[in-house]
Design an enzyme around this catalytic site. Structure first.
Site, PDB file in Angstrom:
ATOM      1  NE  ARG A  97     -21.793  12.303 -25.806  1.00 45.39           N
ATOM      2  CZ  ARG A  97     -21.478  11.869 -27.326  1.00 45.39           C
ATOM      3  NH1 ARG A  97     -21.226  10.196 -27.504  1.00 45.39           N
ATOM      4  NH2 ARG A  97     -21.373  12.760 -27.932  1.00 45.39           N
ATOM      5  CG  HIS A 141     -25.297  11.943 -31.789  1.00 45.95           C
ATOM      6  ND1 HIS A 141     -24.346  11.738 -30.751  1.00 45.95           N
ATOM      7  CD2 HIS A 141     -24.732  11.113 -33.167  1.00 45.95           C
ATOM      8  CE1 HIS A 141     -23.624  10.525 -31.288  1.00 45.95           C
ATOM      9  NE2 HIS A 141     -23.687  10.344 -32.380  1.00 45.95           N
ATOM     10  CD  GLU A 187     -17.935  11.527 -34.058  1.00 45.64           C
ATOM     11  OE1 GLU A 187     -18.661  11.566 -35.165  1.00 45.64           O
ATOM     12  OE2 GLU A 187     -17.434  10.872 -33.536  1.00 45.64           O
ATOM     13  CG  ASN A 328     -17.303  10.947 -29.803  1.00 45.86           C
ATOM     14  OD1 ASN A 328     -17.162  11.218 -28.726  1.00 45.86           O
ATOM     15  ND2 ASN A 328     -18.129  11.076 -30.673  1.00 45.86           N
ATOM     16  CE1 TYR A 330     -15.891   4.172 -31.535  1.00 46.21           C
ATOM     17  CE2 TYR A 330     -15.992   6.606 -31.858  1.00 46.21           C
ATOM     18  CZ  TYR A 330     -16.364   5.473 -31.435  1.00 46.21           C
ATOM     19  OH  TYR A 330     -17.628   5.518 -30.989  1.00 46.21           O
ATOM     20  CD  GLU A 390     -19.569   8.640 -30.129  1.00 43.61           C
ATOM     21  OE1 GLU A 390     -18.896   8.046 -30.921  1.00 43.61           O
ATOM     22  OE2 GLU A 390     -20.430   9.354 -30.223  1.00 43.61           O
TER      23      GLU A 390
HETATM   24  C1  FCB Z   1     -19.080   8.213 -33.714  1.00 45.71           C
HETATM   25  C2  FCB Z   1     -20.599   8.519 -33.629  1.00 45.71           C
HETATM   26  C3  FCB Z   1     -21.307   7.466 -33.233  1.00 45.71           C
HETATM   27  C4  FCB Z   1     -20.924   6.111 -33.616  1.00 45.71           C
HETATM   28  C5  FCB Z   1     -19.536   5.940 -33.601  1.00 45.71           C
HETATM   29  C6  FCB Z   1     -19.310   4.619 -34.047  1.00 45.71           C
HETATM   30  O1  FCB Z   1     -18.465   8.960 -34.814  1.00 45.71           O
HETATM   31  O2  FCB Z   1     -20.649   9.915 -33.028  1.00 45.71           O
HETATM   32  O3  FCB Z   1     -22.690   8.047 -33.388  1.00 45.71           O
HETATM   33  O4  FCB Z   1     -21.569   5.810 -34.806  1.00 45.71           O
HETATM   34  O5  FCB Z   1     -18.991   6.752 -34.362  1.00 45.71           O
END
Ligand code: FCB
Length: 502
Positions: A97, A141, A187, A328, A330, A390
């Site tokens: 990607r 992006h 995002e 994405n 985290y 992500e």
């Molecule tokens: C996301 C972004 C990516 C990267 C990660 C850690 O929010 O899409 O570019 O910086 O965080």
């Protein structure tokens, strides 16, 4: 007495249960396992061959500085793409990607196409295809051409819709014979919050922010205007793709959002209600128009006339404009009711009376929430094909090549994806953020998520595999995992969180 064969069988049984609880073969054969990057964060060559700056370039110069003695080189993927594709192939990735730099392909955002930009992306795509790696391409992006920001305010102007559509048209026409997975925006939910409400992301605009000192902006109107134009731009590109290209190119078009697992801080009715409002804001702001044709009722009620409205025609073009959703993911966030801040002008969280407390328990908790993120989206929006675009673990850059926290994080999250699949969800792919230690959106060169370490002091920017790269490669190549690794994986060591490292 146990026969030798039986003993061997028993040992392998114990080994099997003590080894990985899952393998690549538990996933569908056509499932994508990849890694991700974005243009500005990885390419370098920012002023070479006709490229012009984007809002991300401008931000990088002011927010964190292009520190590290490496100026604008980043990982220099622009020159090292062959080496990087070879690394991907060696690891066993079947997808990559990346994003296209709009201002490299069409300098200044509109007008003639840059032949050098065209050549670079053609080369990269060909190199991927020749290694059986599917390109999954993002069009925006965080890097709108600075020229469009300067000319008409970028995403704040309706004029951006036409320019984005023209840019997308060039991409579909030039690369669509080989690219089958198109994501219009990365995002946008966080882009508008960070860029126009709190001001900590490009283009750094805000009026009310506890974290940034912006020189311009209006946090009570601009996030909503930018989001509206982003939705219309996405929809214009998607509708163009469907009408003009999809029939012959047989690809798919989608959008991406940052998703969280949102949990009420307490079980009080107030916090439960606030959590629902936070979901409406963080996901519904983009996904309700895309899935149902309009903004969530709560947003319409709380934000009133500051929230732009869709005409019937716009609503029809936005509704149903994705073939897949990229997410994405985290971490988990806790949500608290915050009634006192409902005054207009306090920013978007104040508008919906919520306070977001990020991953306060993340430091000790094992990462077991991606499945919840998927479940929650599917409950609200149905069984749409999903790509985990992500997912990754932050550490300080240079911390160690033995990146156990990252191995653990990936191991736990890939298991979550498997659990989600077994539970009937429609996840089609998983991408580690990031392939390389690159220029991070938050933290510049101070932090990293890479599978490969890139030494900024090395003139050659040599890529060195971390333990996580080796672990991922072993998993993808179906190699037996060393039981010692499994024991390490089971230890409940604290996970670093973003707050601990920047
Ligand atoms: C996301 C972004 C990516 C990267 C990660 C850690 O929010 O899409 O570019 O910086 O965080």
């Amino acid at each position: 007495m146990l026969g030798k064969a039986l003993l061997a069988a028993l040992i392998s049984l114990v080994a099997a249960s003590a080894t990985d609880p899952y393998s690549r073969d538990d996933f569908p054969p056509d499932f994508f396992f990849g890694a991700a990057t974005s243009a500005f964060q990885v390419e370098g060559a920012d002023d070479e061959d006709g490229r012009t700056p984007s809002i991300f370039d401008t931000y990088a110069r002011t927010a964190y500085g292009m520190s590290g003695g490496y100026g604008h080189k980043s990982c220099d993927q622009y020159h090292k793409y062959k080496e990087d594709v070879a690394l991907m192939a060696k690891m066993g990735l079947n997808a990559y990607r990346f994003s296209i730099s709009w201002s490299r392909l069409i300098p200044n955002g509109k007008g003639p196409v840059n032949p050098k930009g065209l050549e670079y992306y053609n080369n990269l795509i060909d190199e991927l295809i020749s290694h059986d790696i599917q390109p999954h391409v993002t069009l925006h992006h965080s890097d709108l051409p600075q020229a469009l920001e300067d000319e008409y305010g970028g995403w704040l102007s309706r004029r951006v819709v036409r320019d984005f559509k023209t840019y997308a048209d060039v991409c579909f026409r030039e690369f669509g014979d080989r690219v089958k997975y198109w994501t219009t925006m990365n995002e946008p939910n966080i882009f508008v919050i960070g860029g126009y409400d709190s001001g900590f992301l490009p283009p750094q605009r805000c009026s009310t922010s506890s974290i940034s000192n912006c020189s311009k902006g209006n946090s009570s109107t601009e996030p909503y205007i930018a989001a509206h134009n982003i939705l219309l731009s996405h929809a214009a590109a998607a509708s163009l793709y469907r009408k003009k290209y999809q029939g012959k190119q047989h690809g798919f078009i989608g959008i991406n959002i940052l998703t969280f697992v949102l949990l009420p801080l307490t079980n009080s009715t107030e916090d439960l209600g606030a959590t629902e409002r936070a979901k409406d804001l963080l996901s519904g702001w983009f996904l309700n128009p895309i899935m149902f044709g309009d903004y969530p009722d709560m947003m319409k009620k709380n934000i009133g006339s500051r929230l732009p409205s869709f005409t019937k025609t716009e609503s029809n073009i936005v509704k149903g404009s994705i073939d897949f959703l990229g997410i994405n993911y985290y971490y988990t966030s806790y949500i608290k009711n915050s009634p006192q801040s409902q005054a207009e002008g306090g920013g978007i969280f104040a508008d919906v009376a919520v306070e977001m407390i990020e991953n306060i328990f993340n430091a000790t908790a094992m990462p077991r929430d991606l499945q919840k993120a998927v479940d929650s989206l599917e409950q609200s929006y149905g069984n749409i094909p999903l790509y985990i675009h992500e997912n990754g673990q932050v550490t300080l850059r240079n911390s160690s090549l033995d990146d156990w926290p990252r191995v653990k994080y990936l191991h736990g999250h890939i298991k979550d994806v498997l659990d989600a699949l077994r539970n009937g969800s429609n996840v089609k792919g998983y991408f580690v953020w990031s392939l390389l230690d690159l220029y991070e959106l938050l933290g510049g060169y101070k932090i990293s998520y890479g599978l490969y370490y890139v030494d900024l002091n090395d003139r050659e920017l040599r890529r060195q595999p971390k333990l996580s790269a080796k672990w991922y490669a072993n998993f993808l190549h179906r190699r037996t995992i060393d039981p010692k690794v499994i024991i390490e994986l089971k230890k409940n060591a604290p996970m670093p969180s973003l707050h601990n490292v920047i």
